[in-house]
Write a protein that holds these residues in place. Structure first.
Motif, PDB file in Angstrom:
ATOM      1  N   PHE A   1     -17.628   8.055  10.250  1.00 26.61           N
ATOM      2  CA  PHE A   1     -16.509   8.831  10.800  1.00 26.61           C
ATOM      3  C   PHE A   1     -15.190   8.057  10.677  1.00 26.61           C
ATOM      4  CE2 PHE A   1     -19.633  11.115  13.799  1.00 26.61           C
ATOM      5  CZ  PHE A   1     -19.794  12.143  12.893  1.00 26.61           C
ATOM      6  N   PHE A   2     -15.268   6.768  10.960  1.00 29.81           N
ATOM      7  CA  PHE A   2     -14.043   5.962  10.930  1.00 29.81           C
ATOM      8  C   PHE A   2     -13.540   5.741   9.494  1.00 29.81           C
ATOM      9  CE2 PHE A   2     -12.647   4.283  15.068  1.00 29.81           C
ATOM     10  CZ  PHE A   2     -13.598   4.889  15.881  1.00 29.81           C
ATOM     11  N   VAL A   3     -14.408   6.009   8.525  1.00 28.96           N
ATOM     12  CA  VAL A   3     -13.976   5.928   7.126  1.00 28.96           C
ATOM     13  C   VAL A   3     -13.438   7.281   6.674  1.00 28.96           C
ATOM     14  CG1 VAL A   3     -14.793   5.658   4.756  1.00 28.96           C
ATOM     15  CG2 VAL A   3     -15.564   4.064   6.527  1.00 28.96           C
ATOM     16  N   LEU A   4     -14.125   8.350   7.088  1.00 28.28           N
ATOM     17  CA  LEU A   4     -13.795   9.686   6.584  1.00 28.28           C
ATOM     18  C   LEU A   4     -12.644  10.358   7.321  1.00 28.28           C
ATOM     19  CD1 LEU A   4     -17.382  11.146   5.950  1.00 28.28           C
ATOM     20  CD2 LEU A   4     -15.777  10.179   4.291  1.00 28.28           C
TER      21      LEU A   4
ATOM     22  N   GLY B   1      -7.392   3.708  10.786  1.00 30.86           N
ATOM     23  CA  GLY B   1      -6.671   2.505  11.201  1.00 30.86           C
ATOM     24  C   GLY B   1      -7.272   1.794  12.388  1.00 30.86           C
ATOM     25  N   HIS B   2      -8.332   2.376  12.935  1.00 27.67           N
ATOM     26  CA  HIS B   2      -8.900   1.800  14.163  1.00 27.67           C
ATOM     27  C   HIS B   2     -10.327   1.297  13.981  1.00 27.67           C
ATOM     28  CE1 HIS B   2      -5.408   3.513  16.184  1.00 27.67           C
ATOM     29  NE2 HIS B   2      -5.684   4.653  15.569  1.00 27.67           N
ATOM     30  N   GLN B   3     -10.670   0.974  12.753  1.00 24.41           N
ATOM     31  CA  GLN B   3     -12.058   0.560  12.490  1.00 24.41           C
ATOM     32  C   GLN B   3     -12.440  -0.724  13.225  1.00 24.41           C
ATOM     33  OE1 GLN B   3     -11.655   0.891   8.196  1.00 24.41           O
ATOM     34  NE2 GLN B   3     -13.522   2.113   8.148  1.00 24.41           N
ATOM     35  N   ASP B   4     -11.433  -1.484  13.631  1.00 23.81           N
ATOM     36  CA  ASP B   4     -11.753  -2.744  14.305  1.00 23.81           C
ATOM     37  C   ASP B   4     -12.450  -2.528  15.651  1.00 23.81           C
ATOM     38  OD1 ASP B   4      -9.378  -1.609  15.155  1.00 23.81           O
ATOM     39  OD2 ASP B   4      -8.592  -3.519  15.913  1.00 23.81           O
ATOM     40  N   VAL B   5     -12.282  -1.321  16.254  1.00 29.15           N
ATOM     41  CA  VAL B   5     -12.966  -1.088  17.548  1.00 29.15           C
ATOM     42  C   VAL B   5     -14.478  -0.986  17.372  1.00 29.15           C
ATOM     43  CG1 VAL B   5     -10.977   0.100  18.560  1.00 29.15           C
ATOM     44  CG2 VAL B   5     -12.800   1.452  17.482  1.00 29.15           C
ATOM     45  N   LEU B   6     -14.894  -0.730  16.126  1.00 25.09           N
ATOM     46  CA  LEU B   6     -16.339  -0.582  15.888  1.00 25.09           C
ATOM     47  C   LEU B   6     -17.104  -1.879  16.162  1.00 25.09           C
ATOM     48  CD1 LEU B   6     -16.233   1.572  12.631  1.00 25.09           C
ATOM     49  CD2 LEU B   6     -16.830   2.329  14.937  1.00 25.09           C
ATOM     50  N   ARG B   7     -16.385  -2.982  16.230  1.00 24.43           N
ATOM     51  CA  ARG B   7     -17.081  -4.240  16.518  1.00 24.43           C
ATOM     52  C   ARG B   7     -17.680  -4.239  17.920  1.00 24.43           C
ATOM     53  NH1 ARG B   7     -11.673  -5.328  17.284  1.00 24.43           N
ATOM     54  NH2 ARG B   7     -11.024  -6.718  18.992  1.00 24.43           N
ATOM     55  N   PHE B   8     -17.191  -3.310  18.772  1.00 22.55           N
ATOM     56  CA  PHE B   8     -17.714  -3.257  20.135  1.00 22.55           C
ATOM     57  C   PHE B   8     -18.916  -2.329  20.279  1.00 22.55           C
ATOM     58  CE2 PHE B   8     -13.212  -4.477  20.843  1.00 22.55           C
ATOM     59  CZ  PHE B   8     -13.453  -5.724  21.419  1.00 22.55           C
ATOM     60  N   LEU B   9     -19.343  -1.709  19.173  1.00 19.40           N
ATOM     61  CA  LEU B   9     -20.582  -0.909  19.259  1.00 19.40           C
ATOM     62  C   LEU B   9     -21.734  -1.842  19.639  1.00 19.40           C
ATOM     63  CD1 LEU B   9     -20.233   1.410  16.125  1.00 19.40           C
ATOM     64  CD2 LEU B   9     -20.126   2.098  18.540  1.00 19.40           C
ATOM     65  N   PRO B  10     -22.643  -1.369  20.505  1.00 22.55           N
ATOM     66  CA  PRO B  10     -23.661  -2.284  21.059  1.00 22.55           C
ATOM     67  C   PRO B  10     -24.471  -3.042  20.012  1.00 22.55           C
ATOM     68  CG  PRO B  10     -23.691  -0.190  22.216  1.00 22.55           C
ATOM     69  CD  PRO B  10     -22.737  -0.034  21.074  1.00 22.55           C
ATOM     70  N   PHE B  11     -24.995  -2.327  19.036  1.00 21.32           N
ATOM     71  CA  PHE B  11     -25.891  -3.013  18.103  1.00 21.32           C
ATOM     72  C   PHE B  11     -25.124  -3.806  17.040  1.00 21.32           C
ATOM     73  CE2 PHE B  11     -28.830  -0.280  20.216  1.00 21.32           C
ATOM     74  CZ  PHE B  11     -29.980  -1.039  20.280  1.00 21.32           C
ATOM     75  N   ALA B  12     -23.892  -3.396  16.760  1.00 24.68           N
ATOM     76  CA  ALA B  12     -23.046  -4.228  15.899  1.00 24.68           C
ATOM     77  C   ALA B  12     -22.782  -5.551  16.619  1.00 24.68           C
ATOM     78  CB  ALA B  12     -21.736  -3.503  15.592  1.00 24.68           C
ATOM     79  N   SER B  13     -22.559  -5.464  17.910  1.00 26.28           N
ATOM     80  CA  SER B  13     -22.346  -6.676  18.712  1.00 26.28           C
ATOM     81  C   SER B  13     -23.598  -7.536  18.734  1.00 26.28           C
ATOM     82  CB  SER B  13     -21.976  -6.307  20.148  1.00 26.28           C
ATOM     83  OG  SER B  13     -20.941  -5.387  20.176  1.00 26.28           O
ATOM     84  N   GLN B  14     -24.737  -6.876  18.867  1.00 28.26           N
ATOM     85  CA  GLN B  14     -25.993  -7.644  18.910  1.00 28.26           C
ATOM     86  C   GLN B  14     -26.188  -8.441  17.615  1.00 28.26           C
ATOM     87  OE1 GLN B  14     -29.598  -5.728  18.104  1.00 28.26           O
ATOM     88  NE2 GLN B  14     -30.877  -7.128  19.277  1.00 28.26           N
ATOM     89  N   ARG B  15     -25.862  -7.816  16.479  1.00 28.53           N
ATOM     90  CA  ARG B  15     -26.054  -8.517  15.204  1.00 28.53           C
ATOM     91  C   ARG B  15     -25.154  -9.751  15.107  1.00 28.53           C
ATOM     92  NH1 ARG B  15     -26.579  -3.212  13.202  1.00 28.53           N
ATOM     93  NH2 ARG B  15     -24.438  -3.100  12.440  1.00 28.53           N
ATOM     94  N   ARG B  16     -23.992  -9.688  15.773  1.00 26.15           N
ATOM     95  CA  ARG B  16     -23.069 -10.825  15.731  1.00 26.15           C
ATOM     96  C   ARG B  16     -23.642 -12.062  16.436  1.00 26.15           C
ATOM     97  NH1 ARG B  16     -20.337 -12.247  12.418  1.00 26.15           N
ATOM     98  NH2 ARG B  16     -19.043 -13.470  13.858  1.00 26.15           N
TER      99      ARG B  16
END
Lengths: 316, 269
Positions: free
Chosen positions: B200-203, B209-224
């Protein structure tokens, strides 16, 4: 030995009352039967007593609520589900797990398995068990802590006649040791043989509480069955008395209400009426229960007449 | 509390699913590390190994590639299912009433479940990582030091990540009282739902312009928490640091756990 005191138990689901202001006692040394039509609130009441459901009122076991009992299985044994175990956890392991929660030695596990007759299947998974075996395992769990109080919801469900007889003798023996046994059942004939006291509810309300004999006496009309070759004379003699009825029976006998057998016998003797049979008739528990709970069933089935037998299934 | 811990300890050891999930997790770890070790050995033997080739190889080996930050830990998801079953069996098989008549303290039962399951999955996770590392060591000791400080650090983060994942799965199961639903969600959330967010954030032009908020998605955070390939500049910057990932993923887990406790404490058994 514990006295169970339930006070003001009440519970509603979505605003619809399921249990309304129930108060009763279960005394040590007795089996107290818990009766009510389907949907009367029996299971809900038992869960309220054990604080498994949230509702109003309180229940104490020798003055203590269930939540205050340390290692509760040593005080109260409960059987609330038909198969309260995981189907692939072996029977012995299921009981060992419950024992671990209450500091009960594992030697007691084999003891209760022997008590309920499941020693041979102790190492088997309950998914292969019949309903009756499941009930026995549930009962073994309830007995694990050698509790002074047992709360059993329909424990005879699924048991064969031998199993029911075993259960009856077993529970009576436990009550005979001074324990409090509170047991619900739909098997009224079984309850008549098992219970000393009754708590009867309908639509969540108390209908009766007390000894079985009082319930039967209070909920039914006694009658006297008379076989006599002078039936017309007897009916004429009794029919004119206030509060007394004398109806002809199906086989020529006379059914008398309003007088006891001694009074009927004396009157017949005084008027030289020969009697062959003079038998007091007492209602069964089933009859008393049906009379007491008439109109209190949650689900009432309609009688559907047969197209060719508009009067029902009787004689064509 | 000790009674509740004993109960849960007996419960987790006497159910078959605990053992087959534990065995499956170890088998997956074994299989992947043998495969990676054998391929690495074969390739390095022929072509030699540059510094770039062996960068992060120790963490990759012990986490079955989760340290790449690109995929979740398969071992972690398998052992998290033990947590799902810890609550799921209670409701699916009507065990909860038996449990609460054996243990009349809901807080004690609730706490014991999370503690015992966490210990179990932490140990399984550690064993799986050590076993994978040893297998890698056998194949690749000529080219790489598998158990270096970075690997030990990743082992610690991976254990924490697995415990948090398990707790999140447990909390979700306790909330919904459905192990089937929890199993579906716990796999779909990282694999599909978060990918859809990324899409969605690509399409959607307004979101690009706000793709950086996706870093706070739970499982994206877990992978970090275990990602060794991308360096973080600050705790909550883009990308999150391991600590930042743990705070976000742990925060979501704690919120779900608190909700599950609130419901468990007051609803009918």
């Amino acid at each position: 030995m514990a006295l169970i005191e339930a006070r003001g138990l009440a519970k509603a689901y979505d605003g619809k009352p399921a249990v309304r202001d129930l108060s009763f006692e279960v005394r040590p040394g007795s089996v107290t039967g818990f009766l009510g039509p389907n949907g009367a609130g029996k299971s809900t009441t038992m869960r309220l007593m054990l604080q498994l459901d949230n509702g109003a009122g309180s229940t104490t076991f020798d003055g203590q609520p269930f939540s205050a009992l340390r290692q509760p299985m040593r005080h109260v044994g409960a059987l609330l589900e038909a198969k309260p175990f995981h189907p692939t956890r072996k029977a012995r392991n299921h009981l060992r797990m419950l024992a671990a929660a209450n500091g009960i030695p594992t030697s007691r596990v084999d003891e209760v398995l022997r008590l309920v007759g499941l020693t041979d299947v102790a190492g088997k998974k309950p998914k292969t068990f019949s309903m009756g075996m499941g009930q026995r395992l549930g009962l073994a769990g309830a007995l694990l802590g050698d509790p002074h109080t047992l709360i059993l919801d329909e424990p005879a469900n699924g048991l064969d006649p031998q199993g029911i007889q075993w259960m009856r003798q077993f529970l009576k023996a436990l009550a005979g040791e001074g324990r409090s046994v509170f047991v619900s059942s739909h098997l009224l004939s079984e309850m008549a043989l098992l219970a000393d006291e009754l708590v009867v509810i309908g639509r969540g309300r108390m209908i009766s509480s007390g000894p079985v004999s009082s319930f039967i006496d209070g909920a039914s009309h006694k009658s006297v069955l008379v076989h006599t070759p002078q039936a017309d004379e007897l009916r004429a003699l009794l029919g004119g008395r206030e509060g007394v009825t004398a109806q002809p029976g199906a086989d020529g006998e006379v059914v008398v209400t309003g007088l006891d057998a001694r009074e009927v016998g004396d009157l017949a003797f005084d008027h030289r009426i020969r009697l062959h049979v003079l038998a007091p008739q007492t209602a069964t528990l089933e009859e008393a229960f049906l009379a007491a709970t008439e109109g209190d069933e949650e689900f009432q089935a309609a009688v559907v007449p047969h197209p060719e037998r508009p009067n029902g299934w009787g004689a064509p | 509390m000790s009674d509740a811990l004993r109960y849960e300890w007996a419960r987790i050891r006497t159910i078959r699913s605990t053992w087959w999930l534990t065995g499956s997790a170890l088998a997956v770890a074994l299989l992947i590390s043998v495969l990676l070790g054998w391929v690495g050995h074969h390739d390095f033997s022929r072509n030699g190994a540059s510094a770039e080739d062996v960068e992060g190889l120790g963490p990759f080996l012990v986490t079955q590639f989760a340290a790449s930050g690109q995929i979740p830990s398969l071992v972690g998801f398998l052992v998290a299912m033990i947590g799902i079953f810890a609550w799921g069996h209670e409701y699916r098989h009507g065990m909860i009433r038996a449990s609460l008549t054996a243990l009349n303290s809901r807080p004690a039962l609730w706490t014991a479940k999370y503690v015992v399951v966490a210990l179990w999955v932490a140990v399984v996770s550690l064993v799986a990582m050590l076993m994978s590392g040893l297998i890698g060591l056998v194949y690749l000791h000529r080219w790489v030091t598998v158990f270096d400080s970075q690997t030990w650090s990743v082992i610690g983060w991976q254990m924490l990540s697995t415990v948090l994942l398990t707790w999140l799965a447990m909390a979700f199961t306790a909330l919904t009282r459905s192990q089937a639903f929890a199993l579906v969600v716990i796999f779909l959330w990282p694999l599909l739902i978060e990918s859809l967010f990324n899409l969605f954030f690509v399409l959607v032009p307004g979101l690009r312009g706000h793709q950086d908020v996706l870093r706070f998605l739970p499982f994206a955070s877990q992978r970090r928490m275990v990602d060794v390939l991308t360096d973080a500049t600050s705790t909550f910057g883009e990308p999150l640091s391991a600590v930042g990932g743990a705070v976000v993923f742990g925060g979501v887990t704690v919120v779900l756990m608190a909700a599950s406790y609130a419901l468990f404490a007051r609803r009918d058994a």
